[in-house]
Design a protein around this motif. Structure first.
Motif, PDB file in Angstrom:
ATOM      1  N   ARG A  59       0.855  -1.198   0.000  1.00 35.55           N
ATOM      2  CA  ARG A  59       0.000   0.000   0.000  1.00 35.55           C
ATOM      3  C   ARG A  59       0.885   1.240   0.000  1.00 35.55           C
ATOM      4  O   ARG A  59       2.097   1.154   0.191  1.00 35.55           O
ATOM      5  N   VAL A  60       0.265   2.384  -0.169  1.00 36.44           N
ATOM      6  CA  VAL A  60       0.987   3.652  -0.140  1.00 36.44           C
ATOM      7  C   VAL A  60       1.621   3.819   1.236  1.00 36.44           C
ATOM      8  O   VAL A  60       0.981   3.552   2.261  1.00 36.44           O
ATOM      9  N   LEU A  61       2.871   4.258   1.254  1.00 39.50           N
ATOM     10  CA  LEU A  61       3.572   4.464   2.515  1.00 39.50           C
ATOM     11  C   LEU A  61       3.116   5.758   3.186  1.00 39.50           C
ATOM     12  O   LEU A  61       2.729   6.716   2.519  1.00 39.50           O
ATOM     13  N   SER A  62       3.199   5.768   4.512  1.00 36.42           N
ATOM     14  CA  SER A  62       2.929   6.986   5.272  1.00 36.42           C
ATOM     15  C   SER A  62       4.035   8.000   4.984  1.00 36.42           C
ATOM     16  O   SER A  62       5.057   7.674   4.370  1.00 36.42           O
ATOM     17  N   GLN A  63       3.864   9.212   5.462  1.00 32.94           N
ATOM     18  CA  GLN A  63       4.888  10.235   5.262  1.00 32.94           C
ATOM     19  C   GLN A  63       6.212   9.777   5.875  1.00 32.94           C
ATOM     20  O   GLN A  63       7.266   9.886   5.247  1.00 32.94           O
ATOM     21  N   VAL A  75      12.698  -6.141  -4.340  1.00 29.29           N
ATOM     22  CA  VAL A  75      12.896  -5.980  -2.901  1.00 29.29           C
ATOM     23  C   VAL A  75      11.500  -5.884  -2.306  1.00 29.29           C
ATOM     24  O   VAL A  75      10.806  -4.880  -2.475  1.00 29.29           O
ATOM     25  N   VAL A  76      11.085  -6.956  -1.662  1.00 29.04           N
ATOM     26  CA  VAL A  76       9.724  -7.069  -1.142  1.00 29.04           C
ATOM     27  C   VAL A  76       9.705  -6.526   0.289  1.00 29.04           C
ATOM     28  O   VAL A  76      10.364  -7.070   1.174  1.00 29.04           O
ATOM     29  N   LEU A  77       8.957  -5.452   0.480  1.00 32.67           N
ATOM     30  CA  LEU A  77       8.907  -4.774   1.768  1.00 32.67           C
ATOM     31  C   LEU A  77       7.766  -5.314   2.616  1.00 32.67           C
ATOM     32  O   LEU A  77       6.667  -4.773   2.649  1.00 32.67           O
ATOM     33  N   GLY A  78       8.011  -6.420   3.281  1.00 31.01           N
ATOM     34  CA  GLY A  78       7.039  -6.983   4.208  1.00 31.01           C
ATOM     35  C   GLY A  78       6.258  -8.161   3.656  1.00 31.01           C
ATOM     36  O   GLY A  78       6.173  -8.382   2.452  1.00 31.01           O
ATOM     37  N   SER A  79       5.681  -8.913   4.588  1.00 28.17           N
ATOM     38  CA  SER A  79       4.958 -10.137   4.225  1.00 28.17           C
ATOM     39  C   SER A  79       3.672  -9.858   3.458  1.00 28.17           C
ATOM     40  O   SER A  79       3.268 -10.658   2.611  1.00 28.17           O
ATOM     41  N   LEU A  80       3.019  -8.733   3.727  1.00 19.82           N
ATOM     42  CA  LEU A  80       1.789  -8.415   2.987  1.00 19.82           C
ATOM     43  C   LEU A  80       2.093  -8.136   1.516  1.00 19.82           C
ATOM     44  O   LEU A  80       1.334  -8.531   0.632  1.00 19.82           O
ATOM     45  N   PRO A 102      11.948   2.493  -8.137  1.00 17.23           N
ATOM     46  CA  PRO A 102      10.681   2.983  -7.595  1.00 17.23           C
ATOM     47  C   PRO A 102      10.084   2.035  -6.556  1.00 17.23           C
ATOM     48  O   PRO A 102      10.436   0.866  -6.485  1.00 17.23           O
ATOM     49  N   ILE A 103       9.150   2.592  -5.791  1.00 15.12           N
ATOM     50  CA  ILE A 103       8.372   1.793  -4.856  1.00 15.12           C
ATOM     51  C   ILE A 103       7.039   1.526  -5.538  1.00 15.12           C
ATOM     52  O   ILE A 103       6.250   2.437  -5.785  1.00 15.12           O
ATOM     53  N   VAL A 104       6.792   0.279  -5.876  1.00 17.41           N
ATOM     54  CA  VAL A 104       5.598  -0.124  -6.612  1.00 17.41           C
ATOM     55  C   VAL A 104       4.564  -0.628  -5.618  1.00 17.41           C
ATOM     56  O   VAL A 104       4.879  -1.441  -4.743  1.00 17.41           O
ATOM     57  N   ILE A 105       3.329  -0.152  -5.759  1.00 12.48           N
ATOM     58  CA  ILE A 105       2.276  -0.558  -4.823  1.00 12.48           C
ATOM     59  C   ILE A 105       1.104  -1.251  -5.508  1.00 12.48           C
ATOM     60  O   ILE A 105       0.117  -1.567  -4.865  1.00 12.48           O
ATOM     61  N   THR A 107      12.338  -8.308   2.904  1.00 12.93           N
ATOM     62  CA  THR A 107      12.845  -7.544   4.031  1.00 12.93           C
ATOM     63  C   THR A 107      11.670  -6.892   4.744  1.00 12.93           C
ATOM     64  O   THR A 107      10.514  -7.127   4.399  1.00 12.93           O
ATOM     65  N   TYR A 108      11.966  -6.125   5.751  1.00 10.57           N
ATOM     66  CA  TYR A 108      10.918  -5.500   6.551  1.00 10.57           C
ATOM     67  C   TYR A 108      10.281  -4.321   5.828  1.00 10.57           C
ATOM     68  O   TYR A 108      10.938  -3.606   5.078  1.00 10.57           O
ATOM     69  N   SER A 109       9.013  -4.110   6.096  1.00  9.69           N
ATOM     70  CA  SER A 109       8.321  -2.921   5.620  1.00  9.69           C
ATOM     71  C   SER A 109       8.728  -1.748   6.507  1.00  9.69           C
ATOM     72  O   SER A 109       8.847  -1.899   7.725  1.00  9.69           O
ATOM     73  N   PRO A 110       8.923  -0.572   5.918  1.00 11.87           N
ATOM     74  CA  PRO A 110       9.205   0.598   6.752  1.00 11.87           C
ATOM     75  C   PRO A 110       8.087   0.841   7.772  1.00 11.87           C
ATOM     76  O   PRO A 110       8.344   1.277   8.888  1.00 11.87           O
TER      77      PRO A 110
END
Length: 118
Positions: free
Chosen positions: A10-14, A49-54, A35-38, A82-85
């Motif tokens: 999903r879209v990242l927070s600020q 680079v997968v940011l998190g299990s979701l 880029p960060i693809v959502i 890896t971990y999601s921010p």
């Protein structure tokens, strides 16, 4: 085809965007290069680079893995989990769990950087 892209569910927070901006700079990249693809499907790339299990479940529902693990994908690409921010930001600043997650995330991202020396 890009060398690598970040995938998030999903879209990242600020604050999440700020963290990713720092990561991208530390990796000696520019946002346009990695880029960060959502939105699924993921664009062509050599490495994801997968940011998190979701994000892993959304982009590669047949795959499984844990943070820091590399997986091979059916299309011949590889993915680093890896971990999601957003996960890291759940912890209080400087808390041992946050420091540990950041350290593990950076260690895994160094593996991406070594594949694409900049």
């Amino acid at each position: 085809m890009r060398d690598f892209v970040f995938l998030h569910h999903r879209v990242l927070s600020q604050k999440g965007n700020e963290m990713m901006a720092k990561i991208i700079v530390a990796m000696k990249c520019e946002a346009g290069e990695s880029p960060i693809v959502i939105h699924s499907p993921a664009p062509p790339a050599k490495v994801y680079v997968v940011l998190g299990s979701l994000a892993l479940k959304m982009f590669f529902p047949e795959a499984s893995g844990t943070p820091g693990q590399w997986i091979s994908l059916p299309n011949g690409s590889e993915a680093l989990i890896t971990y999601s921010p957003e996960y890291i930001l759940r912890f209080q600043d400087g808390a041992p769990a946050q420091v540990d997650a950041k350290r593990k995330m950076w260690a895994s991202l160094k593996g991406v950087m070594s594949r694409f020396s900049r």
